[in-house]
Design a protein around this motif. Structure first.
Motif, mmCIF file in Angstrom:
data_model
loop_
_atom_site.group_PDB
_atom_site.id
_atom_site.type_symbol
_atom_site.label_atom_id
_atom_site.label_comp_id
_atom_site.label_asym_id
_atom_site.label_seq_id
_atom_site.Cartn_x
_atom_site.Cartn_y
_atom_site.Cartn_z
ATOM 1 N N ILE A 46 0.838 -1.208 0.000
ATOM 2 C CA ILE A 46 0.000 0.000 0.000
ATOM 3 C C ILE A 46 0.867 1.250 0.000
ATOM 4 O O ILE A 46 0.617 2.224 -0.718
ATOM 5 C CB ILE A 46 -0.947 -0.028 1.216
ATOM 6 N N TRP A 47 1.958 1.198 0.839
ATOM 7 C CA TRP A 47 2.872 2.361 0.878
ATOM 8 C C TRP A 47 3.526 2.587 -0.478
ATOM 9 O O TRP A 47 3.630 3.701 -0.965
ATOM 10 C CB TRP A 47 3.937 2.120 1.940
ATOM 11 N N TRP A 48 3.972 1.456 -1.128
ATOM 12 C CA TRP A 48 4.633 1.556 -2.437
ATOM 13 C C TRP A 48 3.662 2.083 -3.491
ATOM 14 O O TRP A 48 4.007 2.956 -4.295
ATOM 15 C CB TRP A 48 5.148 0.171 -2.825
ATOM 16 N N LEU A 49 2.426 1.544 -3.447
ATOM 17 C CA LEU A 49 1.413 2.012 -4.392
ATOM 18 C C LEU A 49 1.095 3.491 -4.182
ATOM 19 O O LEU A 49 0.888 4.240 -5.143
ATOM 20 C CB LEU A 49 0.134 1.166 -4.266
ATOM 21 N N ASN A 50 1.074 3.869 -2.893
ATOM 22 C CA ASN A 50 0.807 5.272 -2.582
ATOM 23 C C ASN A 50 1.912 6.171 -3.138
ATOM 24 O O ASN A 50 1.642 7.246 -3.689
ATOM 25 C CB ASN A 50 0.687 5.434 -1.060
ATOM 26 N N GLN A 51 3.185 5.694 -3.012
ATOM 27 C CA GLN A 51 4.313 6.466 -3.575
ATOM 28 C C GLN A 51 4.215 6.542 -5.099
ATOM 29 O O GLN A 51 4.495 7.585 -5.710
ATOM 30 C CB GLN A 51 5.640 5.812 -3.174
ATOM 31 N N GLU A 52 3.800 5.406 -5.703
ATOM 32 C CA GLU A 52 3.628 5.401 -7.156
ATOM 33 C C GLU A 52 2.538 6.375 -7.576
ATOM 34 O O GLU A 52 2.665 7.088 -8.573
ATOM 35 C CB GLU A 52 3.268 3.983 -7.634
ATOM 36 N N ILE A 53 1.461 6.397 -6.806
ATOM 37 C CA ILE A 53 0.370 7.330 -7.105
ATOM 38 C C ILE A 53 0.864 8.765 -7.003
ATOM 39 O O ILE A 53 0.536 9.621 -7.840
ATOM 40 C CB ILE A 53 -0.819 7.075 -6.152
ATOM 41 N N VAL A 54 1.672 9.036 -5.931
ATOM 42 C CA VAL A 54 2.224 10.385 -5.763
ATOM 43 C C VAL A 54 3.112 10.752 -6.949
ATOM 44 O O VAL A 54 3.032 11.853 -7.510
ATOM 45 C CB VAL A 54 3.004 10.483 -4.429
ATOM 46 N N ASP A 55 3.976 9.781 -7.368
ATOM 47 C CA ASP A 55 4.850 10.035 -8.515
ATOM 48 C C ASP A 55 4.044 10.259 -9.790
ATOM 49 O O ASP A 55 4.339 11.164 -10.585
ATOM 50 C CB ASP A 55 5.807 8.856 -8.721
ATOM 51 N N ILE A 56 3.033 9.414 -9.977
ATOM 52 C CA ILE A 56 2.182 9.554 -11.156
ATOM 53 C C ILE A 56 1.465 10.906 -11.157
ATOM 54 O O ILE A 56 1.337 11.576 -12.185
ATOM 55 C CB ILE A 56 1.178 8.393 -11.240
ATOM 56 N N GLU A 57 1.010 11.314 -9.975
ATOM 57 C CA GLU A 57 0.321 12.598 -9.846
ATOM 58 C C GLU A 57 1.258 13.749 -10.176
ATOM 59 O O GLU A 57 0.881 14.708 -10.869
ATOM 60 C CB GLU A 57 -0.244 12.748 -8.429
ATOM 61 N N ASP A 58 2.525 13.610 -9.644
ATOM 62 C CA ASP A 58 3.516 14.652 -9.955
ATOM 63 C C ASP A 58 3.782 14.703 -11.458
ATOM 64 O O ASP A 58 3.872 15.797 -12.053
ATOM 65 C CB ASP A 58 4.816 14.376 -9.199
ATOM 66 N N LYS A 59 3.948 13.531 -12.072
ATOM 67 C CA LYS A 59 4.183 13.485 -13.504
ATOM 68 C C LYS A 59 2.995 14.047 -14.273
ATOM 69 O O LYS A 59 3.163 14.738 -15.287
ATOM 70 C CB LYS A 59 4.465 12.051 -13.937
ATOM 71 N N ARG A 60 1.793 13.725 -13.812
ATOM 72 C CA ARG A 60 0.599 14.243 -14.478
ATOM 73 C C ARG A 60 0.557 15.763 -14.414
ATOM 74 O O ARG A 60 0.263 16.447 -15.407
ATOM 75 C CB ARG A 60 -0.660 13.643 -13.828
ATOM 76 N N GLU A 61 0.852 16.280 -13.176
ATOM 77 C CA GLU A 61 0.856 17.731 -13.032
ATOM 78 C C GLU A 61 1.933 18.370 -13.907
ATOM 79 O O GLU A 61 1.700 19.418 -14.534
ATOM 80 C CB GLU A 61 1.076 18.098 -11.562
ATOM 81 N N ASN A 62 3.125 17.740 -13.955
ATOM 82 C CA ASN A 62 4.199 18.261 -14.818
ATOM 83 C C ASN A 62 3.783 18.218 -16.290
ATOM 84 O O ASN A 62 4.046 19.155 -17.051
ATOM 85 C CB ASN A 62 5.487 17.473 -14.607
ATOM 86 N N ALA A 63 3.133 17.093 -16.664
ATOM 87 C CA ALA A 63 2.691 16.950 -18.050
ATOM 88 C C ALA A 63 1.638 18.005 -18.388
ATOM 89 O O ALA A 63 1.649 18.595 -19.478
ATOM 90 C CB ALA A 63 2.141 15.542 -18.286
ATOM 91 N N GLU A 64 0.713 18.221 -17.426
ATOM 92 C CA GLU A 64 -0.308 19.242 -17.652
ATOM 93 C C GLU A 64 0.324 20.633 -17.784
ATOM 94 O O GLU A 64 -0.091 21.438 -18.622
ATOM 95 C CB GLU A 64 -1.329 19.225 -16.507
ATOM 96 N N GLN A 65 1.330 20.879 -16.933
ATOM 97 C CA GLN A 65 2.006 22.178 -16.988
ATOM 98 C C GLN A 65 2.723 22.359 -18.331
ATOM 99 O O GLN A 65 2.649 23.424 -18.949
ATOM 100 C CB GLN A 65 3.013 22.290 -15.830
ATOM 101 N N GLU A 66 3.409 21.282 -18.740
ATOM 102 C CA GLU A 66 4.078 21.343 -20.042
ATOM 103 C C GLU A 66 3.066 21.511 -21.167
ATOM 104 O O GLU A 66 3.300 22.267 -22.124
ATOM 105 C CB GLU A 66 4.903 20.071 -20.262
ATOM 106 N N TYR A 67 1.939 20.819 -21.052
ATOM 107 C CA TYR A 67 0.886 20.937 -22.069
ATOM 108 C C TYR A 67 0.350 22.360 -22.136
ATOM 109 O O TYR A 67 0.163 22.916 -23.220
ATOM 110 C CB TYR A 67 -0.242 19.951 -21.753
#
Length: 316
Positions: A46-67
């Motif tokens: 659960i902790w690892w998945l939560n970290q992955e979700i956080v990373d994915i969220e960060d990447k999504r936000e970065n991607a949205e910003q770049e977009y």
């Protein structure tokens, strides 16, 4: 009871005792350990998945910003292109209007100088033809007598042809045109040339007389002047002031006697006086005895030679 163990559970109703063998105790311990490990593993996952979700969220936000950044740049580029497109369209419209105006102007010039327009030819070629043709005609009009010899036109008192001489009273052939005028009115050269004679000519009766020698065998004569402003051997240009109207010589009053000749033959000055770009070809029909064809060819060759020299100079 060595291989047994007892579990006592107490509540408000009292105590209950459960007795198990030692083997069952081990199984229970294994179950508890397994559950613990399962819970620990689940927590880790659960902790690892939560970290992955956080990373994915960060990447999504970065991607949205770049977009958004790319989108803003695209919008800016689109607006710039749109502005440039409008600018180019305006320039194109202006150029189209200029080309249409140039085409109409060219047609007018071609009609004026008698050139048949070629609709399929490039504008630059048509302009070149007009320039060359106009230059050829301007050379002719500069070097061969044309237009009136008086600065201020006040009418004609005597035309070319047979008449009764105003002083002698005899019937004679008048070899020129007499222009009315006041003493001191300006007399101008009708073509460029060299002053062949400038002085008082008593024998001819023309008084103060100027004879100008022009190219291709033409001459003009200006008689009865009150004042001469040029000297023999002087080079004059078309339209240059050469003297003043008077009544010198055999004359009944102030006027200018004007003659045009070609190789010693007197010509009627009227077609030469009316000769200009607009009615350029009329003189060829009205004036006989002048080799207009070979003369025009000579001028054309002269203009083309000058053009070649200019092109060679530009190449160097």
């Amino acid at each position: 009871m060595k291989n047994h163990f007892t579990i006592t559970i107490s509540d408000v109703h009292g105590s209950r005792h459960f007795s198990f063998k030692q083997f069952m105790r081990k199984i229970a311990l294994f179950v508890v350990l397994f559950i613990f490990l399962l819970l620990a593993g689940s927590a880790a996952v659960i902790w690892w998945l939560n970290q992955e979700i956080v990373d994915i969220e960060d990447k999504r936000e970065n991607a949205e910003q770049e977009y958004r950044t790319v989108l803003e740049k695209s919008k800016s580029a689109y607006l710039s292109l749109e502005t440039e497109k409008k600018k180019l369209q305006t320039q194109l419209d202006n150029r189209t209007k200029q080309i249409q105006f140039l085409d109409q102007t060219l047609k007018g010039l071609e009609d004026l100088i008698g050139v048949k327009p070629d609709e399929d030819a490039l504008v630059t070629d048509r302009v070149k033809i007009v320039q060359l043709t106009t230059l050829e005609k301007q050379v002719m009009l500069e070097d061969i007598p044309n237009g009136r010899p008086v600065k201020d036109y006040k009418g004609v008192s005597s035309s070319f042809g047979w008449r009764t001489h105003p002083v002698k009273g005899t019937r004679e052939f008048h070899r020129g045109i007499d222009y009315r005028g006041k003493r001191g009115d300006g007399v101008i050269a009708t073509a460029s040339g060299v002053i062949e004679y400038a002085g008082y000519h008593k024998q001819s009766g023309y008084g103060r007389l100027i004879i100008i020698s022009h190219d291709y065998g033409f001459k003009t004569l200006y008689g009865h002047m009150s004042k001469l402003l040029v000297k023999t051997g002087q080079v004059v240009k078309k339209g240059e002031l050469i003297g003043e109207i008077g009544s010198s010589g055999l004359s009944s009053g102030p006027h200018l006697h004007y003659e045009v000749s070609f190789v010693q033959r007197k010509l009627n000055p009227v077609p030469f006086i009316n000769w200009d770009l607009k009615d350029y070809d009329e003189i060829f029909k009205k004036v006989k005895g002048v080799p207009w064809g070979s003369l025009s060819q000579m001028v054309q060759d002269r203009v083309q030679q000058v053009e070649k020299q200019l092109l060679l100079r530009d190449v160097k």
